[in-house]
Design a protein around this motif. Structure first.
Motif, PDB file in Angstrom:
ATOM      1  N   UNK A 112     -16.607   4.932  -3.626  1.00 46.96           N
ATOM      2  CA  UNK A 112     -15.363   4.773  -4.165  1.00 46.96           C
ATOM      3  C   UNK A 112     -14.166   5.302  -3.213  1.00 46.96           C
ATOM      4  N   UNK A 113     -14.492   6.505  -2.834  1.00 52.55           N
ATOM      5  CA  UNK A 113     -13.404   7.348  -1.959  1.00 52.55           C
ATOM      6  C   UNK A 113     -13.370   6.957  -0.681  1.00 52.55           C
ATOM      7  N   UNK A 114     -14.479   6.197  -0.122  1.00 54.04           N
ATOM      8  CA  UNK A 114     -14.462   5.711   1.132  1.00 54.04           C
ATOM      9  C   UNK A 114     -14.236   4.199   1.250  1.00 54.04           C
ATOM     10  N   UNK A 115     -14.272   3.484   0.168  1.00 56.63           N
ATOM     11  CA  UNK A 115     -14.082   2.075   0.330  1.00 56.63           C
ATOM     12  C   UNK A 115     -12.649   2.087   0.196  1.00 56.63           C
ATOM     13  N   UNK A 132      -8.509  -1.084   1.798  1.00 55.22           N
ATOM     14  CA  UNK A 132      -7.277  -1.843   1.167  1.00 55.22           C
ATOM     15  C   UNK A 132      -5.971  -0.977   1.164  1.00 55.22           C
ATOM     16  N   UNK A 133      -5.820   0.349   1.147  1.00 57.02           N
ATOM     17  CA  UNK A 133      -4.643   0.944   1.152  1.00 57.02           C
ATOM     18  C   UNK A 133      -4.175   0.878   2.450  1.00 57.02           C
ATOM     19  N   UNK A 134      -4.874   0.927   3.772  1.00 56.09           N
ATOM     20  CA  UNK A 134      -4.507   0.660   4.997  1.00 56.09           C
ATOM     21  C   UNK A 134      -3.510  -0.729   5.076  1.00 56.09           C
ATOM     22  N   UNK A 135      -4.376  -1.657   4.574  1.00 53.66           N
ATOM     23  CA  UNK A 135      -3.483  -2.980   4.643  1.00 53.66           C
ATOM     24  C   UNK A 135      -2.297  -3.002   3.962  1.00 53.66           C
ATOM     25  N   UNK A 136      -2.220  -2.277   2.733  1.00 54.61           N
ATOM     26  CA  UNK A 136      -0.930  -2.420   1.988  1.00 54.61           C
ATOM     27  C   UNK A 136       0.053  -1.612   2.447  1.00 54.61           C
ATOM     28  N   UNK A 137      -0.306  -0.525   3.172  1.00 53.39           N
ATOM     29  CA  UNK A 137       0.832   0.305   3.595  1.00 53.39           C
ATOM     30  C   UNK A 137       1.380  -0.087   4.836  1.00 53.39           C
ATOM     31  N   UNK A 138       0.528  -0.924   5.600  1.00 54.52           N
ATOM     32  CA  UNK A 138       1.039  -1.337   7.092  1.00 54.52           C
ATOM     33  C   UNK A 138       1.575  -2.539   7.050  1.00 54.52           C
ATOM     34  N   UNK A 195      -6.694   9.582   5.768  1.00 60.50           N
ATOM     35  CA  UNK A 195      -5.875   9.316   4.471  1.00 60.50           C
ATOM     36  C   UNK A 195      -4.450  10.329   4.632  1.00 60.50           C
ATOM     37  N   UNK A 196      -4.704  11.312   5.329  1.00 59.93           N
ATOM     38  CA  UNK A 196      -3.464  12.044   5.648  1.00 59.93           C
ATOM     39  C   UNK A 196      -2.308  11.373   6.255  1.00 59.93           C
ATOM     40  N   UNK A 197      -2.800  10.548   7.305  1.00 62.25           N
ATOM     41  CA  UNK A 197      -1.737   9.528   8.037  1.00 62.25           C
ATOM     42  C   UNK A 197      -1.258   8.654   6.895  1.00 62.25           C
TER      43      UNK A 197
END
Length: 848
Positions: free
Chosen positions: A200-203, A207-213, A256-258
């Motif tokens: 779950x922490x890797x998957x 999605x969060x990369x797509x949403x923030x970018x 994740x820090x980025x």
């Protein structure tokens, strides 16, 4: 088993209970041949009984009817069945054993019949025991059968137990196999859950990369979904930090820090844009029209409160991540703290655009007002009060925008810059020390926290002392500078005028004025021995007023300071003005300098008075003023910490070069290096200075000088110089010394009355002179005795009573006479007999 009492108690008897109670116990009969002959009636009865028994025997001579014995279900049933069988057997045996009496035909048959009857009788007598024996045999057979059955049963049970154990072992093995399968199932289930949880922490990365970018990601900043996404990123970062052993943990952690930085940057951009929109609207309205104070205040504060709550929640997402969690990366919080500081800086800059010009305008209005344009303290009071009110408003507005006070006081200090710009030049150009003291008092009493108060300021209140601290430091620095200037110009470099050194005339003026104003008309005491004409200040109490010395204590200070040397008055005045207005360490340092320079100034004045008057005048002048100085500095709580006065001594350097020049080899490096460890390098010399120690030392020294001078005048005829002259007459010298003492003691007391007011101090000094005179006389007397007797150290015994006039008195007699002349304590006792004075004491109690 047969020894058990329960076996016999449970076993029923052969006869019924009723028979055992009614029938007497049977006794074994003797043999018929041994029995005695009985009467005929007894024989008949016996015959009848035998006949009846024979009848019964014939009746039972037939075989018994076959019966089917029922198996005993209990012990009582078995007993009854056994008894019935035994009874039948006995009856049959009786029937067979004897015939009928009527059938006897001859003597032979009678003998047979009689033998049979005798046997029957014998058997009848043994019937109970026989039956019991048979019963026992039957019981033994039955028990043997029970034992056999029990043995078979035990064997069967043993077989069953072995079977059960085998089944139990098989069941245990099966159970263990089942438990192993169950644990394996749980392990696999847990492993599957952990894989799912870890995955779950890797998957979550994609999605969060797509949403923030994605384009328009900044529009989601103020939504709850964005906060949840940031919280999920925190969980992923904590997981990666807690599991560094995973293969891709470091890679995912950096990514994740980025993403977290990207999300918090979106928050910063959104916050700055929102704040910029509000500020632009406010500045636009201010520029469009001229606004009065009420409208301006409403615009500056009401408009900024509109979107404050929403943007505060957004900024809180950055603030709560500025604190590094346990196990987090060391540089993470500094990066996020930089984002938060950018928010603070942006708010301060945006808020400062409309507010700082407004504050500057108000401060200038106060500066040009007629009542405050030229006066430092009124301007400071009005301008600081206005700034305190403005800072309170800004504090409340800040709390609506941010949580906590980080960056708040930096913003408020920038808002207070107009006040500092106006107040600092006024403080620097202020030369009146009283106004500087008044300003320090104003700042400390109204705006600073009390140092003695242990309670810290409230958490949700403005700490205005932090903002006013720079102004207080400027005022204290200027106050210290002016104090040092006064110390240098009016104490250290003071040049006394002749009228100032006119002692004891100055003391007589004070004594006369004090006696005229305060002494009671009915008092019979002498004016020279009166109490001090004015009370001395014990504790400094600053009273706001002019530059006059009268306003510093609650009494007539001009009268109190009359007779004081000007440098002493200025020193006490300086200490009272700066007391508690500067830092305690700074005050202690200044107090040491003031006391030291005042002591030097008094010593210089004493030297001048000694030159113009007499040594006694110079000594008493110095004693009086040093006592006053010592008494006054006690009230200021000066911490007498010895501080080193560091100097650099270069004398060793010059001596070394001179020695090298004299010996030769001045330009030889070896000689220079050889002397390097010696005197070539300059030395650091520390001179330990302590104003209190210096003051006490000078006071003891001048008292010693005064008492020594007075004793020298009295003992001139008997000193070593006089005794060493040719033709010295001891008796005449002692007489001259007594005459001088009788003249000098009244002069000594009069001189003391001209300078000192305290009776105990005067008596102490007189006592010291008396002791020194007696000591000198003792030395003289011992020398005369050695010379007269020719023995070193010999001394005649003291005589009691009145000494003769034609001989030299011994030491005890002279000491008694000196006590009557000096009258130490006696004058004081007579004058204070109604005031609990010394009465009969021989000397004063004041010591130095």
């Amino acid at each position: 088993m047969y020894d058990d009492a329960s076996f016999y108690t449970f076993m029923p008897s052969a006869a019924p209970q009723e028979d055992r109670q009614t029938t007497p116990k049977h006794k074994r009969r003797q043999s018929l041949l041994k029995q005695p002959n009985e009467d005929s009636q007894a024989n008949e009865r016996t015959l009848d009984a035998i006949g009846e028994a024979s009848t019964d025997a014939r009746h039972h001579a037939a075989p018994p009817k076959a019966t089917l014995s029922r198996r005993a279900q209990s012990y009582s049933d078995f007993h009854d069945a056994a008894k019935a069988v035994l009874d039948k057997d006995v009856s049959l045996e009786k029937g067979k054993g004897s015939g009928s009496y009527e059938d006897i035909k001859d003597d032979l048959e009678f003998m047979d019949w009689y033998d049979g009857l005798e046997n029957d009788l014998l058997d009848a007598s043994h019937e109970e025991y026989t039956n019991y024996q048979k019963q026992l045999d039957l019981y033994s057979s039955h028990l043997d059968s029970l034992l056999s059955d029990s043995t078979k049963t035990l064997d069967l049970l043993t077989l069953l137990s072995d079977s059960f154990k085998s089944v139990e072992a098989q069941t245990t093995t099966f159970q263990k196999q089942c438990e192993g399968l169950t644990q394996e199932q749980k392990r696999l289930t847990q492993l599957a859950d952990e894989i799912t949880q870890n995955l779950k922490y890797y998957s979550f990365l994609e999605p969060v990369t797509r949403r923030l970018n994605a384009p328009g990601a900044g529009s989601l900043v103020r939504s709850q979904e964005f906060s949840s996404m940031l919280a999920r990123l925190d969980e992923c970062l904590e997981y990666m930090a807690a599991h560094p052993e995973h293969r891709e943990a470091s890679t995912y952690r950096s990514r994740y820090r980025l993403l977290m930085t990207r999300g918090l940057t979106l928050i910063r951009v959104n916050f700055v844009n929102g704040l910029k929109d509000i500020s632009s609207d406010v500045m636009k309205r201010i520029a469009e029209r001229q606004l009065n104070d009420t409208t301006m205040s409403a615009l500056l504060y009401a408009k900024f409160r509109v979107g404050a709550s929403e943007l505060k929640e957004v900024a809180q997402e950055i603030r709560k991540r500025t604190v590094r969690a346990p196990g987090a990366d060391a540089g993470a919080e500094s990066e996020y703290l930089g984002l938060m500081n950018e928010l603070y800086a942006n708010y301060s800059a945006t808020r400062g655009k409309p507010i700082i010009p407004w504050i500057t305008k108000k401060i200038r209005d106060v500066a040009v007002a007629p009542s405050t344009s030229k006066e430092l303290v009124p301007f400071a009071r009005n301008s600081i009060s206005y700034m305190r009110e403005m800072c309170s408003y800004e504090y409340e507005l800040w709390r609506e925008w941010f949580e906590g006070e980080d960056g708040l006081y930096d913003f408020l200090e920038s808002a207070c810059e107009p006040l500092y710009d106006e107040l600092r030049p006024r403080i620097i150009h202020e030369n009146e020390i009283l106004k500087l003291c008044e300003l320090c008092t104003l700042l400390q009493t109204r705006y600073m926290h009390d140092q003695d108060d242990d309670e810290p300021p409230a958490a949700n209140e403005l700490d205005f002392s932090v903002l006013i601290q720079p102004a207080l430091e400027d005022a204290q620095t200027r106050l210290v500078f002016q104090t040092q200037a006064i110390l240098r110009d009016e104490i250290e470099r003071y040049k006394p005028k002749p009228d100032v050194l006119d002692y004891p005339a100055c003391n007589r003026k004070v004594s006369l004025s004090g006696t005229k104003n305060q002494r009671s008309a009915t008092s019979g005491r002498k004016a020279s021995n009166a109490e001090p004409t004015t009370p001395m200040p014990k504790t400094p109490m600053i009273v706001e007023g002019g530059d006059s010395l009268d306003g510093q204590w609650g009494f007539d200070t001009q009268a109190a300071f009359q007779g004081w040397y000007p440098t002493l008055k200025k020193a006490i005045w300086l200490l009272s003005r700066i007391y508690r207005l500067v830092n305690s360490t700074v005050f202690d340092d200044l107090a040491h300098q003031i006391v030291h320079q005042t002591t030097l100034s008094l010593h210089h004045a004493s030297t001048l008075i000694t030159t113009n008057r007499t040594p006694a005048d110079g000594h008493l002048f110095l004693i009086k003023h040093l006592l006053i100085l010592k008494q006054q500095i006690v009230a200021f709580d000066i911490e007498y910490v010895v501080t080193p006065d560091i100097n650099i001594d270069f004398s060793g350097v010059t001596n070394t070069f001179y020695e090298l020049r004299e010996r030769g080899g001045f330009f030889d490096p070896r000689n220079l290096w050889k002397r390097m460890g010696g005197n070539l390098l300059p030395k650091v010399v520390e001179n330990m200075l302590d104003a209190k120690v210096e003051l006490d030392g000078r006071l003891r020294g001048v008292i010693t000088d005064f008492t020594t001078g007075a004793a020298d005048r009295i003992t001139t005829p008997i000193n070593e110089t006089a005794t060493g002259k040719k033709g010295f007459d001891p008796l005449k010298a002692v007489t001259q010394a007594k005459v001088i003492a009788q003249k000098e003691v009244p002069s000594l007391r009069k001189k003391l009355d001209e300078y000192l007011d305290d009776r105990r101090t005067k008596e102490t000094l007189v006592s010291a002179v008396q002791d020194l005179v007696v000591q000198r006389y003792e030395t003289f007397y011992e020398g005369q005795m050695r010379e007269k007797n020719g023995e070193s150290g010999s001394r005649r015994a003291s005589k009691k009573g009145k000494g003769r006039e034609d001989e030299v008195w011994d030491v005890d007699m002279f000491e008694e006479w000196a006590g009557g002349v000096f009258m130490v304590g006696q004058v004081l006792g007579r004058e204070e007999e109604d005031d609990d004075g010394f009465s009969d004491r021989g000397s004063g109690t004041v010591s130095f």
